[in-house]
Motif scaffolding. Structure first.
Motif, PDB file in Angstrom:
ATOM      1  N   GLY A  10      35.839  -5.651  28.281  1.00 61.40           N
ATOM      2  CA  GLY A  10      36.072  -7.050  27.944  1.00 61.40           C
ATOM      3  C   GLY A  10      36.630  -7.885  29.081  1.00 61.40           C
ATOM      4  N   LYS A  13      32.957  -7.799  33.153  1.00 58.05           N
ATOM      5  CA  LYS A  13      32.121  -7.141  34.163  1.00 58.05           C
ATOM      6  C   LYS A  13      30.652  -7.507  33.988  1.00 58.05           C
ATOM      7  CE  LYS A  13      33.231  -2.872  32.993  1.00 58.05           C
ATOM      8  NZ  LYS A  13      34.259  -3.013  31.959  1.00 58.05           N
ATOM      9  N   GLY A  32      26.623   1.348  29.445  1.00 53.72           N
ATOM     10  CA  GLY A  32      26.790   0.972  28.043  1.00 53.72           C
ATOM     11  C   GLY A  32      25.470   0.486  27.441  1.00 53.72           C
ATOM     12  N   ILE A  35      22.971   3.362  27.067  1.00 53.84           N
ATOM     13  CA  ILE A  35      23.316   4.228  25.929  1.00 53.84           C
ATOM     14  C   ILE A  35      22.970   3.532  24.607  1.00 53.84           C
ATOM     15  CG2 ILE A  35      25.187   5.412  24.700  1.00 53.84           C
ATOM     16  CD1 ILE A  35      26.617   5.618  27.483  1.00 53.84           C
ATOM     17  N   ARG A  36      23.304   2.227  24.509  1.00 50.95           N
ATOM     18  CA  ARG A  36      22.992   1.497  23.262  1.00 50.95           C
ATOM     19  C   ARG A  36      21.487   1.438  23.013  1.00 50.95           C
ATOM     20  NH1 ARG A  36      27.757  -1.112  24.523  1.00 50.95           N
ATOM     21  NH2 ARG A  36      26.748  -2.413  26.068  1.00 50.95           N
ATOM     22  N   PHE A  52      31.027   9.289  20.053  1.00 54.55           N
ATOM     23  CA  PHE A  52      32.036   8.976  21.079  1.00 54.55           C
ATOM     24  C   PHE A  52      32.207   7.463  21.182  1.00 54.55           C
ATOM     25  CE2 PHE A  52      30.194  13.026  22.458  1.00 54.55           C
ATOM     26  CZ  PHE A  52      31.336  13.779  22.649  1.00 54.55           C
ATOM     27  N   LEU A  58      35.079   7.930  25.636  1.00 53.27           N
ATOM     28  CA  LEU A  58      34.048   8.000  26.660  1.00 53.27           C
ATOM     29  C   LEU A  58      33.008   9.035  26.281  1.00 53.27           C
ATOM     30  CD1 LEU A  58      36.059   7.837  30.011  1.00 53.27           C
ATOM     31  CD2 LEU A  58      34.875   5.989  28.796  1.00 53.27           C
ATOM     32  N   VAL A  64      26.459  10.755  31.158  1.00 56.11           N
ATOM     33  CA  VAL A  64      26.337   9.490  31.912  1.00 56.11           C
ATOM     34  C   VAL A  64      25.915   9.730  33.361  1.00 56.11           C
ATOM     35  CG1 VAL A  64      27.711   7.875  30.573  1.00 56.11           C
ATOM     36  CG2 VAL A  64      28.863   9.437  32.090  1.00 56.11           C
ATOM     37  N   GLY A  85      30.179  -0.549  34.544  1.00 56.74           N
ATOM     38  CA  GLY A  85      30.595   0.454  33.562  1.00 56.74           C
ATOM     39  C   GLY A  85      30.396   1.883  34.015  1.00 56.74           C
ATOM     40  N   GLN A  92      33.118  11.241  37.583  1.00 56.65           N
ATOM     41  CA  GLN A  92      31.894  10.424  37.722  1.00 56.65           C
ATOM     42  C   GLN A  92      31.795   9.843  39.130  1.00 56.65           C
ATOM     43  OE1 GLN A  92      31.501   7.492  34.560  1.00 56.65           O
ATOM     44  NE2 GLN A  92      31.950   9.009  32.975  1.00 56.65           N
ATOM     45  N   ARG A 123      33.767 -11.581  21.309  1.00 59.93           N
ATOM     46  CA  ARG A 123      32.537 -11.153  21.961  1.00 59.93           C
ATOM     47  C   ARG A 123      31.419 -10.904  20.944  1.00 59.93           C
ATOM     48  NH1 ARG A 123      32.409  -6.623  26.665  1.00 59.93           N
ATOM     49  NH2 ARG A 123      32.679  -5.086  25.014  1.00 59.93           N
ATOM     50  N   ASP A 158      32.232  -1.205  18.208  1.00 64.25           N
ATOM     51  CA  ASP A 158      33.386  -0.775  19.020  1.00 64.25           C
ATOM     52  C   ASP A 158      34.175  -1.957  19.574  1.00 64.25           C
ATOM     53  OD1 ASP A 158      31.350  -1.412  20.812  1.00 64.25           O
ATOM     54  OD2 ASP A 158      31.809   0.217  22.187  1.00 64.25           O
ATOM     55  N   ARG A 167      40.020   1.993  23.309  1.00 64.77           N
ATOM     56  CA  ARG A 167      39.263   1.836  24.555  1.00 64.77           C
ATOM     57  C   ARG A 167      40.171   1.428  25.707  1.00 64.77           C
ATOM     58  NH1 ARG A 167      34.744  -2.133  22.903  1.00 64.77           N
ATOM     59  NH2 ARG A 167      33.969  -1.840  25.010  1.00 64.77           N
TER      60      ARG A 167
HETATM   61  P1  ADP Z   1      32.710  -2.372  27.931  1.00 66.24           P
HETATM   62  O1  ADP Z   1      32.400  -2.649  29.355  1.00 66.24           O
HETATM   63  O2  ADP Z   1      32.865  -3.569  27.114  1.00 66.24           O
HETATM   64  O3  ADP Z   1      33.791  -1.379  27.746  1.00 66.24           O
HETATM   65  P2  ADP Z   1      30.297  -0.768  27.793  1.00 66.24           P
HETATM   66  O4  ADP Z   1      29.115  -1.349  27.151  1.00 66.24           O
HETATM   67  O5  ADP Z   1      30.326  -0.630  29.259  1.00 66.24           O
HETATM   68  O6  ADP Z   1      31.506  -1.625  27.255  1.00 66.24           O
HETATM   69  O7  ADP Z   1      30.578   0.693  27.186  1.00 66.24           O
HETATM   70  C1  ADP Z   1      30.611   0.932  25.817  1.00 66.24           C
HETATM   71  C2  ADP Z   1      30.847   2.395  25.530  1.00 66.24           C
HETATM   72  O8  ADP Z   1      29.790   3.186  26.101  1.00 66.24           O
HETATM   73  C3  ADP Z   1      32.119   2.987  26.108  1.00 66.24           C
HETATM   74  O9  ADP Z   1      33.240   2.750  25.304  1.00 66.24           O
HETATM   75  C4  ADP Z   1      31.745   4.476  26.178  1.00 66.24           C
HETATM   76  O10 ADP Z   1      31.802   5.086  24.902  1.00 66.24           O
HETATM   77  C5  ADP Z   1      30.291   4.414  26.591  1.00 66.24           C
HETATM   78  N1  ADP Z   1      30.150   4.424  28.078  1.00 66.24           N
HETATM   79  C6  ADP Z   1      29.612   3.459  28.858  1.00 66.24           C
HETATM   80  N2  ADP Z   1      29.676   3.787  30.167  1.00 66.24           N
HETATM   81  C7  ADP Z   1      30.294   5.003  30.216  1.00 66.24           C
HETATM   82  C8  ADP Z   1      30.681   5.862  31.278  1.00 66.24           C
HETATM   83  N3  ADP Z   1      30.452   5.570  32.565  1.00 66.24           N
HETATM   84  N4  ADP Z   1      31.296   7.022  30.952  1.00 66.24           N
HETATM   85  C9  ADP Z   1      31.534   7.364  29.678  1.00 66.24           C
HETATM   86  N5  ADP Z   1      31.215   6.593  28.633  1.00 66.24           N
HETATM   87  C10 ADP Z   1      30.592   5.411  28.890  1.00 66.24           C
END
Ligand code: ADP
Ligand code: ZN
Length: 210
Positions: A10, A13, A32, A35-36, A52, A58, A64, A85, A92, A123, A158, A167
């Motif tokens: 938040g 970024k 993020g 993954i979504r 997770f 994470l 990742v 992210g 990592q 958001r 989330d 988070r």
């Molecule tokens: P924000 O930047 O708002 O935290 P993101 O969209 O980047 O949200 O990430 C959402 C979720 O996706 C994280 O809370 C985590 O569960 C997962 N995630 C994203 N990037 C990573 C990463 N590099 N390592 C582990 N988990 C990740």
């Protein structure tokens, strides 16, 4: 130029990544978002990540790191990229170094915890294309509708206040040590997140010297 954006969830970024992309014409890689998207299309990786993510935790490093390896191998990353992210843990970051990826600059966007919770509650994301908005700071032209694809704007599961606190905790414990990691490599620049998006962008671009 190869850029990493660091900062609490938040902190903005993703929004700053879009702006840098406009200036430098290099792709943003958001773990993020990847993954979504995987979750939405029901892939095995997406399903594995879901629990997770929903809990504000994470996703495991190996998952990742695998995502990033594949993505960075694509052609559009040849002239540079913005990592939004990733990395989020020391392992990592070490994996990125071990891949031989040269990072030019790490921009850390700092926003106090008190402001994070407020920012996150406003958001909204597009259900269809994942574009992100804010009820106050980054309004769509039409309430509840995505400017880019007319998809519906919804709150991420989330982003609910209880998950936001976990988070933030994860951020402080696992991600914040990366500031030190990149400080030691001489790559860290700290930018204070401003009230106005454009003001933060100006500071970011100044650090990038573009
Ligand atoms: P924000 O930047 O708002 O935290 P993101 O969209 O980047 O949200 O990430 C959402 C979720 O996706 C994280 O809370 C985590 O569960 C997962 N995630 C994203 N990037 C990573 C990463 N590099 N390592 C582990 N988990 C990740
Ligand atoms: Zn959209």
């Amino acid at each position: 130029m190869n850029i990493i954006l660091l900062g609490a969830p938040g902190a903005g970024k993703g929004t700053q990544a879009e702006k840098i992309c406009e200036y430098l014409n290099i792709p943003t890689i958001s773990t993020g978002n990847i993954i979504r998207a995987a979750l939405k299309s029901g892939t095995e990786m997406g399903l594995k990540a879901k629990s997770f993510m929903d809990a504000g935790k994470l996703v495991p490093d190996d998952v990742v790191i695998g995502i990033i390896k594949e993505r960075l191998a694509e052609n559009d990353c040849q002239n540079g990229f913005i990592l939004d992210g990733f990395p989020r843990t020391i392992p990592q970051a070490e994996a990125l170094d071990a891949m031989g990826v040269q990072i030019d600059k790490v921009i850390d966007i700092e926003v106090p915890d008190e402001n994070i919770v407020a920012r996150m509650s406003g958001r909204r994301v597009c259900e269809k294309c994942g574009a992100s908005y804010h009820l106050e700071y980054k309004k769509p032209s039409k309430d509840g509708v995505c400017d880019l694809c007319t998809g519906a704007l919804v709150q991420r599961k989330d982003d609910h206040p209880d998950t936001v606190l976990s988070r933030l905790k994860v951020y402080h414990e696992e991600t914040e040590p990366l500031k030190d990691y990149y400080q030691k490599q001489g790559k860290l620049a700290i930018v204070e997140g401003q009230e106005e998006i454009a003001d933060t962008t100006a500071l970011v671009l100044k650090e990038l010297e573009v």
